[in-house]
Design an enzyme around this catalytic site. Structure first.
Site, short mmCIF file in Angstrom:
data_model
loop_
_atom_site.label_atom_id
_atom_site.label_comp_id
_atom_site.label_asym_id
_atom_site.label_seq_id
_atom_site.Cartn_x
_atom_site.Cartn_y
_atom_site.Cartn_z
N GLU A 119 0.83 -1.21 0.00
CA GLU A 119 0.00 0.00 0.00
C GLU A 119 0.86 1.25 0.00
OE1 GLU A 119 -2.97 1.15 -0.55
OE2 GLU A 119 -3.67 1.60 1.47
N THR A 158 -5.07 9.39 -2.69
CA THR A 158 -4.88 9.39 -1.24
C THR A 158 -3.80 10.40 -0.86
OG1 THR A 158 -5.53 7.08 -1.14
CG2 THR A 158 -4.30 7.92 0.73
N1 HSE Z 1 -6.89 6.17 6.36
C1 HSE Z 1 -6.47 6.47 5.03
C2 HSE Z 1 -6.79 7.92 4.72
C3 HSE Z 1 -7.20 5.56 4.09
O1 HSE Z 1 -7.91 8.33 5.01
O2 HSE Z 1 -5.93 8.65 4.23
C4 HSE Z 1 -6.97 5.84 2.65
O3 HSE Z 1 -6.08 4.97 2.08
#
Ligand code: HSE
Length: 293
Positions: free
Chosen positions: A120, A168
């Site tokens: 990831e 993201t």
């Molecule tokens: N927790 C992460 C975010 C999840 O909100 O940035 C997204 O990959």
């Protein structure tokens, strides 16, 4: 040859930023692996054109390294990239489960979570596990730097995905660096309420616990039509609505029998805002499943 179905996931659920996650019954990626001297990756399906097939740049490359498991890998994407539905996490999770079985590495599902999280990190920049954990383990998950806890929960959901991409990396740039003590106390209370709701499979408690005064308001600004879609979902009977993961998908927790109405209302509201979207009527589901070996 091993084939694994790895589900989409929704991280954060509002009050559980970088901690909560939930496996969705749909959509999903399907990852097939076969032993090979050198690793190759082929990607087909939704948004495949945006996903690098170079193992150095693909989410799956780091998983191959960590398990010392070179393979010919085919990823059939059902989870659109940059959707807020854990697209790269699903591929990493599916690959981790498949390669572990292909090479008989004997890692437990929990041990595969940090391995998939490294994958990831290749695409999102941070090795957080709130998407890979539910995609591997299933259910509702709580992930800390120490451990992940997963519980089964029966909660009806709608995720509505607008036809725009939010990366993201970009969505993490708008996260505030600090929060006030009032907001901290409110968030802890909401997160605890949500966790109790999941343990009881109670959509009203889960919905009530989704509120987050810190991260969600900043991220909602990146999604055209967010406020109207949220209001429409509540009007149609949703118990809670928030940004799914880093967005742009929006997740609604539904009471039994209201999913169809909520999905239609969210789609109408996006359409009125001039945004094409699709809605998945789903629920909390299983983790990665071996389909064939
Ligand atoms: N927790 C992460 C975010 C999840 O909100 O940035 C997204 O990959």
């Amino acid at each position: 040859m091993v084939t694994v179905r790895a589900p989409a996931t929704s991280a954060n659920l509002g009050s559980g930023f970088d901690v909560f996650g939930a496996a969705l019954t749909r959509p999903a990626d399907v990852v097939t692996v076969e032993k090979a001297a050198e690793t190759t990756i082929e990607v087909t399906g939704v948004g495949a054109q945006y996903i690098p097939e170079d193992p150095e740049k693909n989410t799956v490359g780091a998983v191959v390294e960590a398990l010392d498991a070179p393979a010919r890998i085919h990823i059939d994407k059902g989870v659109r990239p940059a959707s807020g539905l854990g697209s790269s996490a699903a591929s990493a999770a599916g690959a981790a489960v498949a390669l572990n079985r292909l090479y008989d590495r004997g890692r437990s599902r929990s041990e595969l979570v940090p391995i998939a999280a490294e994958g990831e990190a290749v695409v999102s920049g941070v090795a957080h596990s709130d998407n890979v954990a539910p995609s591997i383990l299933g259910g509702f998950t709580v992930t800390t730097s120490e451990a992940t806890h997963a519980v089964d929960a029966a909660v009806p959901l709608v995720v509505c995905l607008p036809d725009v991409a939010v990366s993201t990396r970009d969505a993490r740039r708008v996260v505030p660096e600090t929060a006030s003590m009032d907001d901290l106390v409110a968030t802890v209370g909401n997160a605890a309420t949500l966790a109790v709701g999941m343990c009881r499979s109670d959509p009203d408690l889960v919905g009530a616990g989704m509120s987050d005064p810190v991260v969600t308001p900043e991220r909602a600004r990146l999604i055209t039509g967010y406020d109207d879609v949220r209001a429409a979902a509540f009007d149609a009977g949703a118990a809670g609505v928030t940004v799914s993961g880093a967005g742009p998908a929006i997740i609604a927790v539904c009471r039994e029998g209201s999913r169809r109405r909520v999905a239609a209302a969210m789609l109408d509201a996006f359409s009125e805002a001039g945004v094409d979207a699709r809605a998945y009527q789903t629920e909390i589901g299983k983790g990665s499943t071996i389909l064939e070996e």
